[in-house]
Design an enzyme around this catalytic site. Structure first.
Site, mmCIF file in Angstrom:
data_model
loop_
_atom_site.group_PDB
_atom_site.id
_atom_site.type_symbol
_atom_site.label_atom_id
_atom_site.label_comp_id
_atom_site.label_asym_id
_atom_site.label_seq_id
_atom_site.Cartn_x
_atom_site.Cartn_y
_atom_site.Cartn_z
ATOM 1 C CB SER A 132 58.342 -0.541 53.230
ATOM 2 O OG SER A 132 58.882 0.253 54.264
ATOM 3 C CE1 TYR A 145 54.530 -2.694 56.449
ATOM 4 C CE2 TYR A 145 56.654 -1.675 56.906
ATOM 5 C CZ TYR A 145 55.510 -1.769 56.135
ATOM 6 O OH TYR A 145 55.358 -0.957 55.053
#
Length: 263
Positions: A132, A145
């Site tokens: 990501s 995350y």
């Protein structure tokens, strides 16, 4: 690396971009092994695509070892599984932090470690991590995350150097905001500052390109977001101020609230 005829292990097929990746790999003639932890979603997908299904929870170290054993002979690993892990760190229990770290970082690293030796011995293979842009730029309410995605990016780029000249490539594909999938689609929230999104098909295309051309890193996002992510990685304090001015904090608060109410 040619996808047609290759044995491909794809993790995280029951959520997010996984189903789209599985469909494209099947269309390209891959010999697919699909894995996920939700039987009711995994098995119908595998049956529809003529793939082999291996039920596994990547937060369980024993399941990761079993998966690697059952997927012996894998020539292409696509480590796509991930937990969103959005929210204030103070709202997470140690057990929840451990689960996010296990699924998002430990499992991809261990699978790569266990499956790579056969590839190296054959002089042919590829390992692709789906990360990501959070692996380049920190944002509010995403500390767990973001930590996993920063770690995954570092692992991928370093492991790629370890395997140089073995015939085995390593790539990381890092999407930005993907429309129709993921946390923004599920919560109905707008992106911070009105940043543009990309179609799921572009992420799939990026993964295929990374494997076939052995590209070290592909960032799938509009040019302005790719540029801002690079700025954020070099100047985090400046990026933090820009995000506040763009209303990113309010957007993340909305997403976290929506995710809590859906649990």
């Amino acid at each position: 690396m040619h996808i047609a005829g290759a044995t491909v292990l794809l993790t995280g097929v029951t959520g997010g971009i996984g189903g789209s990746l599985a469909a494209e790999l099947s269309a390209r003639g891959a010999d697919l092994i699909l894995t996920g932890r939700r039987r009711e979603a995994l098995e119908p997908l595998a049956e529809r695509l003529g793939a082999r299904a291996v039920l596994a929870d990547l937060a369980d170290p024993d399941d990761v070892l079993r998966l690697a054993t059952e997927a012996s002979g894998t020539q292409i690993l696509i480590a796509n599984a991930a937990l969103p892990s959005s929210g204030d760190l103070l709202d997470y229990s140690p057990e929840q932090i451990d689960r996010a770290l296990a699924v998002n970082l430990r499992a991809p690293a261990v699978l790569a470690r266990l499956l790579a030796p056969e590839m190296v011995a054959a002089g042919r293979g590829h390992i692709c991590f789906v990360g990501s842009l959070s692996g380049m730029a920190a944002t509010k309410s995403s500390s767990t995350y973001t930590a996993t995605k920063f770690g995954l990016r570092g692992f991928s780029l370093s492991f790629r150097q370890d395997l140089h000249a073995t015939g085995v490539g390593v790539s990381i594909v890092q999407p930005g905001f993907v429309r129709d999938l993921g946390m923004f689609a599920k919560t109905g929230s707008s992106t911070p500052g009105g940043v543009r999104t990309v179609a799921p098909e572009r992420v799939v295309k990026g993964v295929m390109r990374a494997i076939e051309r052995d590209v070290a890193e592909i960032n799938v996002a509009p040019p302005e977001l790719r540029f801002l992510s690079k700025i954020a990685s070099q100047f985090p304090g400046f990026s933090e101020r820009v995000q506040r001015l763009a209303g990113a904090e309010a957007t993340m608060d909305t997403i976290v609230t929506a995710q809590k109410s859906s649990r």
